[in-house]
Design an enzyme around this catalytic site. Structure first.
Site, PDB file in Angstrom:
ATOM      1  N   ARG A   8       0.676  -1.386  -0.200  1.00  0.00           N
ATOM      2  CA  ARG A   8      -0.264  -0.007   0.106  1.00  0.00           C
ATOM      3  C   ARG A   8       0.943   1.412   0.012  1.00  0.00           C
ATOM      4  NH1 ARG A   8      -5.402   0.316   3.841  1.00  0.00           N
ATOM      5  NH2 ARG A   8      -3.484   0.310   5.334  1.00  0.00           N
ATOM      6  N   ASP A   9       1.748   0.921  -0.217  1.00  0.00           N
ATOM      7  CA  ASP A   9       3.352   2.883  -0.105  1.00  0.00           C
ATOM      8  C   ASP A   9       4.106   2.114  -1.509  1.00  0.00           C
ATOM      9  OD1 ASP A   9       3.305   5.112   0.533  1.00  0.00           O
ATOM     10  OD2 ASP A   9       4.569   4.623   2.162  1.00  0.00           O
ATOM     11  N   VAL A  10       4.347   1.982  -1.877  1.00  0.00           N
ATOM     12  CA  VAL A  10       5.090   1.280  -2.981  1.00  0.00           C
ATOM     13  C   VAL A  10       5.333   2.679  -3.719  1.00  0.00           C
ATOM     14  CG1 VAL A  10       5.537   0.129  -4.991  1.00  0.00           C
ATOM     15  CG2 VAL A  10       4.596  -0.743  -3.652  1.00  0.00           C
TER      16      VAL A  10
END
Length: 159
Positions: free
Chosen positions: A66-68
């Site tokens: 969820r935070d690439v």
């Protein structure tokens, strides 16, 4: 997985958890790609390393990052590592988008399903990796800003 920064242990402070991870003496992908013109083979190799890490996390542990983004991809000795798993969760846990109900992650890299408060999946991280691929290939930042702004505007009008 060889492209995921190793977590050595977890700490709990009150209701907050903290992952203690190995220290990498390198730079972020954002720092590394600044001002560089990368050959397509090098771009493909970088994306393959991060895609393998994401696939491993999802396939073996049903975890979605969820935070690439380039700031969470680290380079050391010509090898890329995916770090900052602080926003990751397992869709099997049926966790909310966040504890506060607000969107989580970097808005410039969010998949459409995140913007629309829909369940996330392995494809969510793939969408963000696609934006990273665009940046690596064209050496440009924030390719989806118009979508992010339009979605933020739409979200604020419906809440």
């Amino acid at each position: 997985h060889p492209n995921i920064i190793r977590t050595t242990h977890w700490l709990r402070v009150g209701t907050q958890y903290c992952a203690v991870m190995d220290y990498l003496d390198g730079q972020t992908l954002r720092q590394w790609m600044a001002g560089r013109s990368l050959p397509l083979e090098q771009v493909a190799d970088a994306l393959e390393q991060i895609a393998a890490a994401l696939d491993y996390a999802h396939t073996n542990h049903t975890i979605v990052h969820r935070d690439v983004k380039p700031e969470n991809i680290l380079l050391q000795d010509d090898k890329l590592y995916l770090g900052d798993w602080g926003l990751a969760f397992s869709p099997e846990d049926e966790a909310p988008v966040s504890v506060s109900g607000e969107l989580v992650g970097n808005r410039k890299y969010m998949a459409p399903e995140q913007w629309h408060n829909q369940p996330v999946s392995a494809q969510t991280a793939g969408s963000a990796l696609g934006i990273v691929a665009w940046e690596l290939s064209l050496r440009r930042h924030q390719p989806c800003q118009p979508y992010a702004e339009a979605s933020a505007d739409r979200a604020s009008r419906t809440s």
